[in-house]
Design an enzyme around this catalytic site. Structure first.
Site, mmCIF file in Angstrom:
data_model
loop_
_atom_site.group_PDB
_atom_site.id
_atom_site.type_symbol
_atom_site.label_atom_id
_atom_site.label_comp_id
_atom_site.label_asym_id
_atom_site.label_seq_id
_atom_site.Cartn_x
_atom_site.Cartn_y
_atom_site.Cartn_z
ATOM 1 N N SER A 61 6.201 23.084 5.675
ATOM 2 C CA SER A 61 5.088 22.661 4.231
ATOM 3 C C SER A 61 3.988 22.174 4.881
ATOM 4 O O SER A 61 2.495 22.010 4.167
ATOM 5 C CB SER A 61 6.064 21.638 2.780
ATOM 6 O OG SER A 61 6.773 22.185 2.482
ATOM 7 N N SER A 76 -3.731 20.443 -1.833
ATOM 8 C CA SER A 76 -4.358 20.308 -0.491
ATOM 9 C C SER A 76 -3.520 20.126 1.389
ATOM 10 O O SER A 76 -3.975 20.103 2.086
ATOM 11 C CB SER A 76 -3.974 18.967 -0.647
ATOM 12 O OG SER A 76 -3.119 18.472 -0.908
ATOM 13 N N LYS A 77 -2.636 21.410 0.911
ATOM 14 C CA LYS A 77 -2.501 21.727 2.102
ATOM 15 C C LYS A 77 -3.678 22.348 3.252
ATOM 16 O O LYS A 77 -4.332 23.048 2.903
ATOM 17 C CB LYS A 77 -1.090 22.723 1.901
ATOM 18 C CG LYS A 77 -0.263 21.219 1.385
ATOM 19 C CD LYS A 77 0.676 21.307 1.760
ATOM 20 C CE LYS A 77 1.858 20.723 2.152
ATOM 21 N NZ LYS A 77 1.947 19.930 1.135
ATOM 22 N N ASN A 78 -3.026 22.743 4.222
ATOM 23 C CA ASN A 78 -4.231 23.384 5.112
ATOM 24 C C ASN A 78 -4.525 24.677 4.286
ATOM 25 O O ASN A 78 -5.550 25.877 5.246
ATOM 26 C CB ASN A 78 -3.502 23.617 6.393
ATOM 27 C CG ASN A 78 -3.457 22.816 7.156
ATOM 28 O OD1 ASN A 78 -2.526 21.567 6.962
ATOM 29 N ND2 ASN A 78 -2.884 22.245 9.143
ATOM 30 N N TYR A 81 0.758 23.286 -1.603
ATOM 31 C CA TYR A 81 -0.359 23.249 -2.675
ATOM 32 C C TYR A 81 -1.544 22.879 -2.099
ATOM 33 O O TYR A 81 -2.259 23.243 -0.968
ATOM 34 C CB TYR A 81 0.527 21.962 -3.003
ATOM 35 C CG TYR A 81 0.814 20.517 -2.966
ATOM 36 C CD1 TYR A 81 0.782 20.564 -4.609
ATOM 37 C CD2 TYR A 81 -0.342 19.372 -2.901
ATOM 38 C CE1 TYR A 81 -0.053 19.309 -5.720
ATOM 39 C CE2 TYR A 81 -0.569 18.460 -3.730
ATOM 40 C CZ TYR A 81 -0.270 18.049 -4.727
ATOM 41 O OH TYR A 81 -0.985 16.713 -5.130
#
Length: 376
Positions: free
Chosen positions: A162, A188-190, A186
């Protein structure tokens, strides 16, 4: 003139760079009104799976859901034991609990903060059915010994990737080693949606088909329900965003790595620990995590300077109230517990400017140095 604040993450900067493309895609989706299991979802699934070196991608509603679908497809259920770590977000454990299985924790490597595979043997029981290695903060777990152990004991491996989109182990991308790879998308992920989304990757057509059914009410054909599933679909608006972002992922990861290198060079002798990268892996820095003494005072000092920080994660899962039923007590995972009081995440996102980076570095030097001398 007051200095510019530096947030932990700046989602708006990325959105503004892609805004015309994203708004056009939204309009196209809304004109057609096929809002789930549509062409964008299928295109994203194929593209992301290929990127990870896998045959199949199964888009779904969140990283938590991705783990749950993977466990269910692998036949993990009531009373089965799943080995994992306590230094992770609670979603890893929630998915295990949702399917009725029992999490069994091993401690972590004190330098990478990842699963210590040498402890797997100690917790193996006749009820062990699976291992969930967590590629935390953007660095891969050492997968070869994990896979060797799993094969020797007939265990499933479900990678929680994740926080590690694009990270590699021995030149191969995470999410392609185990039976299933699970990714949160989500925001704010990479690689992030505009809200919640997730995806599973696999090379097993049977597992892929099961996960597709579980995400859509247990059906292959509408209104024919072969198994009990749930509503865990990836919607077309999120898929449209992800398709637009996907070609930028490698560049964004490279920019994160460049920022991390700048941090490392200037902070290595200032804080207690900067992130370690093993020779066999690449780090994609979903989070940039350091160790400092008197962490809470340090965070307050940076906040007063207008710099955002966070803790990933302040209370290990084995000591959370929600996990009390599993019977873990303080002291059982000493490395995890010691780490939890010292880690702090600094601002990390591709759009960080050199000026912002230097502001963070200057503030860390100012306050970490004073805390070290104060606590000495």
């Amino acid at each position: 003139m007051a200095s510019e604040n530096v947030p932990l993450v700046d989602l708006r900067a990325q959105y503004l760079a892609l805004k015309p493309e994203i708004m056009a895609a939204f309009e196209e989706v809304l004109e057609g009104m096929q809002l789930f299991i549509g062409p964008r979802q299928r295109a994203f699934e194929q593209e992301f799976a290929a990127y990870c070196g896998c045959q199949f991608g199964v888009g779904n509603s969140s990283g938590t859901t991705a783990l749950e679908l993977a466990l269910r497809a692998c036949g993990i259920g009531a009373g089965d034991e799943v080995i994992t770590v306590s230094n992770t977000f609670i979603a890893t454990i929630e998915a295990i609990a949702i399917v009725g299985a029992i999490p069994v924790f091993v401690d972590i490597d004190p330098e990478t903060y990842l699963m210590d595979w040498q402890q797997l043997e100690q917790v193996l029981t006749p009820r062990t059915r699976a291992i969930i290695p967590v590629h935390l903060y953007g660095h891969p777990v050492e997968m070869q010994p994990v896979m060797d152990f799993a094969r020797a004991h007939g265990l499933r491996v479900i990678e929680d990737a994740s926080q590690a989109h694009g990270a590699t182990y021995q030149g191969q991308r995470v999410g392609s080693f185990g039976d299933v790879g699970c990714f949160s998308l989500y925001f704010s992920k990479n690689l992030g949606a505009f809200g919640e989304a997730g995806i599973c990757t696999t090379n097993d057509p049977e597992l892929a088909e099961k996960m597709r059914m579980y995400r859509d009410h247990g059906s292959r054909v509408r209104y024919l329900h072969e198994i009990m599933g749930s509503n865990a679909r990836l919607d077309e608006l999120q898929a449209a965003v992800l398709l637009i972002k996907m070609p930028h992922l490698e560049r964004w990861n490279a920019e994160r790595q460049a920022h991390a290198q700048t941090y490392n060079e200037q902070l290595r002798d200032v804080v207690e620990a900067v992130p370690v990268v093993r020779s066999w892996g690449t780090h994609v820095y979903c989070y940039y995590v350091i160790q400092v003494p008197d962490r809470d005072r340090f965070r307050i000092a940076l906040q007063e300077e207008g710099i955002g920080t966070n803790i990933h994660y302040p209370t290990p899962l084995h000591l959370q109230p929600a996990c009390a039923q599993y019977g873990y007590k303080p002291g059982l995972l000493p490395v995890t517990e010691a780490l939890a009081s010292r880690i702090v995440s600094l601002p990390m996102y591709p759009e960080l400017t050199q000026k912002q980076l230097q502001r963070v570095i200057d503030a860390v030097k100012k306050h970490a140095g004073s805390l070290t001398s104060h606590s000495a």
